[in-house]
Each structure stands twice: as structure tokens, then as C-alpha cells.
Design a protein around this motif. Structure first.
Motif, PDB file in Angstrom:
ATOM      1  N   UNK A  52     -39.546  16.831 -64.886  1.00 43.10           N
ATOM      2  CA  UNK A  52     -38.990  15.971 -63.836  1.00 43.10           C
ATOM      3  C   UNK A  52     -39.276  16.590 -62.472  1.00 43.10           C
ATOM      4  N   UNK A  53     -39.062  17.902 -62.371  1.00 44.85           N
ATOM      5  CA  UNK A  53     -39.350  18.606 -61.113  1.00 44.85           C
ATOM      6  C   UNK A  53     -40.797  18.428 -60.700  1.00 44.85           C
ATOM      7  N   UNK A  54     -41.707  18.596 -61.669  1.00 43.36           N
ATOM      8  CA  UNK A  54     -43.138  18.475 -61.352  1.00 43.36           C
ATOM      9  C   UNK A  54     -43.483  17.053 -60.924  1.00 43.36           C
ATOM     10  N   UNK A  55     -43.001  16.080 -61.671  1.00 37.42           N
ATOM     11  CA  UNK A  55     -43.384  14.692 -61.382  1.00 37.42           C
ATOM     12  C   UNK A  55     -42.745  14.133 -60.119  1.00 37.42           C
ATOM     13  N   UNK A  56     -41.534  14.605 -59.843  1.00 34.49           N
ATOM     14  CA  UNK A  56     -40.842  14.089 -58.649  1.00 34.49           C
ATOM     15  C   UNK A  56     -41.047  15.004 -57.431  1.00 34.49           C
ATOM     16  N   UNK A  57     -41.813  16.080 -57.632  1.00 31.24           N
ATOM     17  CA  UNK A  57     -42.076  17.044 -56.553  1.00 31.24           C
ATOM     18  C   UNK A  57     -40.762  17.622 -55.986  1.00 31.24           C
ATOM     19  N   UNK A  58     -39.971  18.101 -56.927  1.00 34.89           N
ATOM     20  CA  UNK A  58     -38.675  18.694 -56.573  1.00 34.89           C
ATOM     21  C   UNK A  58     -38.662  20.130 -57.093  1.00 34.89           C
ATOM     22  N   UNK A  59     -38.213  21.073 -56.269  1.00 36.75           N
ATOM     23  CA  UNK A  59     -38.101  22.467 -56.726  1.00 36.75           C
ATOM     24  C   UNK A  59     -36.995  22.578 -57.773  1.00 36.75           C
ATOM     25  N   UNK A  60     -37.198  23.509 -58.724  1.00 36.58           N
ATOM     26  CA  UNK A  60     -36.178  23.730 -59.754  1.00 36.58           C
ATOM     27  C   UNK A  60     -35.765  25.201 -59.751  1.00 36.58           C
ATOM     28  N   UNK A  61     -34.475  25.449 -59.598  1.00 37.30           N
ATOM     29  CA  UNK A  61     -33.938  26.801 -59.789  1.00 37.30           C
ATOM     30  C   UNK A  61     -33.515  26.853 -61.256  1.00 37.30           C
ATOM     31  N   UNK A  62     -34.081  27.811 -61.988  1.00 35.46           N
ATOM     32  CA  UNK A  62     -33.851  27.836 -63.442  1.00 35.46           C
ATOM     33  C   UNK A  62     -33.043  29.033 -63.886  1.00 35.46           C
ATOM     34  N   UNK A  63     -32.044  28.800 -64.693  1.00 35.68           N
ATOM     35  CA  UNK A  63     -31.413  29.880 -65.445  1.00 35.68           C
ATOM     36  C   UNK A  63     -31.975  29.705 -66.844  1.00 35.68           C
ATOM     37  N   UNK A  64     -33.021  30.455 -67.174  1.00 35.12           N
ATOM     38  CA  UNK A  64     -33.698  30.195 -68.444  1.00 35.12           C
ATOM     39  C   UNK A  64     -33.264  31.142 -69.561  1.00 35.12           C
ATOM     40  N   UNK A  65     -32.192  31.898 -69.299  1.00 36.34           N
ATOM     41  CA  UNK A  65     -31.648  32.752 -70.359  1.00 36.34           C
ATOM     42  C   UNK A  65     -30.773  31.897 -71.274  1.00 36.34           C
ATOM     43  N   UNK A  66     -31.013  32.002 -72.573  1.00 37.43           N
ATOM     44  CA  UNK A  66     -30.239  31.220 -73.534  1.00 37.43           C
ATOM     45  C   UNK A  66     -28.789  31.705 -73.521  1.00 37.43           C
ATOM     46  N   UNK A  67     -27.843  30.773 -73.322  1.00 37.03           N
ATOM     47  CA  UNK A  67     -26.476  31.204 -73.014  1.00 37.03           C
ATOM     48  C   UNK A  67     -25.445  31.053 -74.109  1.00 37.03           C
ATOM     49  N   UNK A  68     -25.858  31.129 -75.375  1.00 32.60           N
ATOM     50  CA  UNK A  68     -24.884  30.925 -76.453  1.00 32.60           C
ATOM     51  C   UNK A  68     -23.709  31.911 -76.373  1.00 32.60           C
ATOM     52  N   UNK A  69     -24.007  33.197 -76.166  1.00 34.24           N
ATOM     53  CA  UNK A  69     -22.929  34.203 -76.089  1.00 34.24           C
ATOM     54  C   UNK A  69     -21.963  33.894 -74.952  1.00 34.24           C
ATOM     55  N   UNK A  70     -22.549  33.619 -73.802  1.00 25.99           N
ATOM     56  CA  UNK A  70     -21.732  33.321 -72.613  1.00 25.99           C
ATOM     57  C   UNK A  70     -20.841  32.101 -72.874  1.00 25.99           C
TER      58      UNK A  70
END
Ligand code: SF4
Length: 184
Positions: A52-70
């Protein structure tokens, strides 16, 4: 106005991006969803937000750590789970907005008829005050079908359950044993 839009998933992000842009906002997406399980599902939804970010030309801030524990430590299970889950994601959203100099923030959770809309709204209002960031209220529930159509058009991954392992069980518990083999 610089706005941080928390994205729960790709399909729910498209319509808010367009609506907010039409209203004059400059949108950046935030992917922070430790509630999405299991790991491969998390990756699929993250990828859909990136697309979506790429197609809509929108920056994405990513938290890409899998958060099951949290998620399990902070949210747990049983009654009140969804409220704590919103709290986790929305407080991170408003805190990130404040730390990174955004003037306003909101969430794509307000697009879904399946979420507790009023809880998300009032929690966002309180967090906006706490972090001194403006909350931009959206109610796109009536346009949910349109959002799904857009997602189909973009061939975006569309999830079948809310996110956590508990919601996955609730979604599939009535599916007869053996039916999943037919899905392969
Ligand atoms: S059902 Fe959805 S909102 Fe509720 S705890 Fe699970 S992921 Fe969060």
C-alpha cells in the motif's frame, strides 16, 4: 498537516489514506501490530501494508519485530483483551507521532465495523491529550465494502481473522475437522 496513520492491515489502509489526503493531510503509515499471529500471518500483513505504501507513495514506519511475547505479556487473554490490545497499539501510535514531530495521528481501526469503534475513539482522544498530538477522527465503517473492493483490485492479502491467536481460534473453531485439508 503531517499525520501519522496507524495501519492495522493493508486493506483497511487504502480508504483512510485517500480520505485524509483529500482533506489536506500528508500521511505517513505506522505498522505496529504485535497482536498479529502466527509469524507468517504477521509477515503477510506487513507485506500488504508495504505494498500500500509503495502504490500510494506513502512512507511507512515499520515495527517489523514479531511481537507475540510482548502481546502475551501486556495484553494476555480473556475479558478486556481487545481494550488492552488497542491501548498497546494506540499508545505507541501517539507516542511515535509526538516523538517524530507529527502534528496529528489516527488509526485505520476506525474503518472496521468489527472493532469496538467507541472504545478506539475515546482512547485516542485521551492519548491525543496526553501526547499533545491532534487526533483526527474518521468513521469509514459505512464504506467498508468499498475498502474491501479496493483491496481486491490491488490484489492485497486479505486476512480472515482479527489478528491474535485467540481470534484465529474463534474464527475457525466451528470449521469441521478435515475441511482444512480441502483448502490446500
Ligand atoms: S481480537 Fe483483535 S483486537 Fe482483540 S485482542 Fe485479538 S487482535 Fe486484538
Amino acid at each position: 498537516v503531517k499525520l501519522l496513520l496507524h495501519a492495522c492491515c493493508g486493506p483497511c489502509a487504502l480508504l483512510p489514506i485517500r480520505t485524509l489526503r483529500e482533506a489536506g493531510h500528508t500521511v505517513t503509515l505506522l505498522f505496529y501490530n504485535p497482536n498479529i499471529h502466527p509469524f507468517m500471518e504477521f509477515r503477510k500483513r506487513l507485506r500488504a501494508v508495504e505494498l500500500v505504501g509503495e502504490r500510494e507513495h506513502v512512507d511507512v514506519i515499520e515495527e517489523d519485530r514479531y511481537g507475540l511475547d510482548e502481546f502475551l505479556d501486556r495484553v494476555g487473554r480473556g475479558e478486556g483483551r481487545c481494550r488492552r490490545c488497542y491501548e498497546l497499539r494506540l499508545s505507541r501510535t501517539f507516542r511515535t507521532a509526538a516523538e517524530r514531530g507529527f502534528e496529528s495521528a489516527t488509526t485505520t481501526l476506525l474503518t472496521s465495523p468489527q472493532q469496538d469503534h467507541e472504545c478506539i475513539r475515546s482512547m485516542s482522544e485521551k492519548l491525543a491529550e496526553q501526547y499533545r498530538v491532534q487526533f483526527v477522527y474518521l468513521d469509514l465503517r459505512q464504506r467498508h465494502r468499498e475498502a474491501q473492493e479496493l483491496a481486491r483490485k490491488y490484489s492485497l492479502y486479505r486476512q480472515q481473522y482479527c489478528g491474535c491467536i485467540f481470534s484465529e481460534y474463534e474464527r475457525y473453531r466451528t470449521v469441521e475437522r478435515g475441511a482444512e485439508e480441502g483448502d490446500r
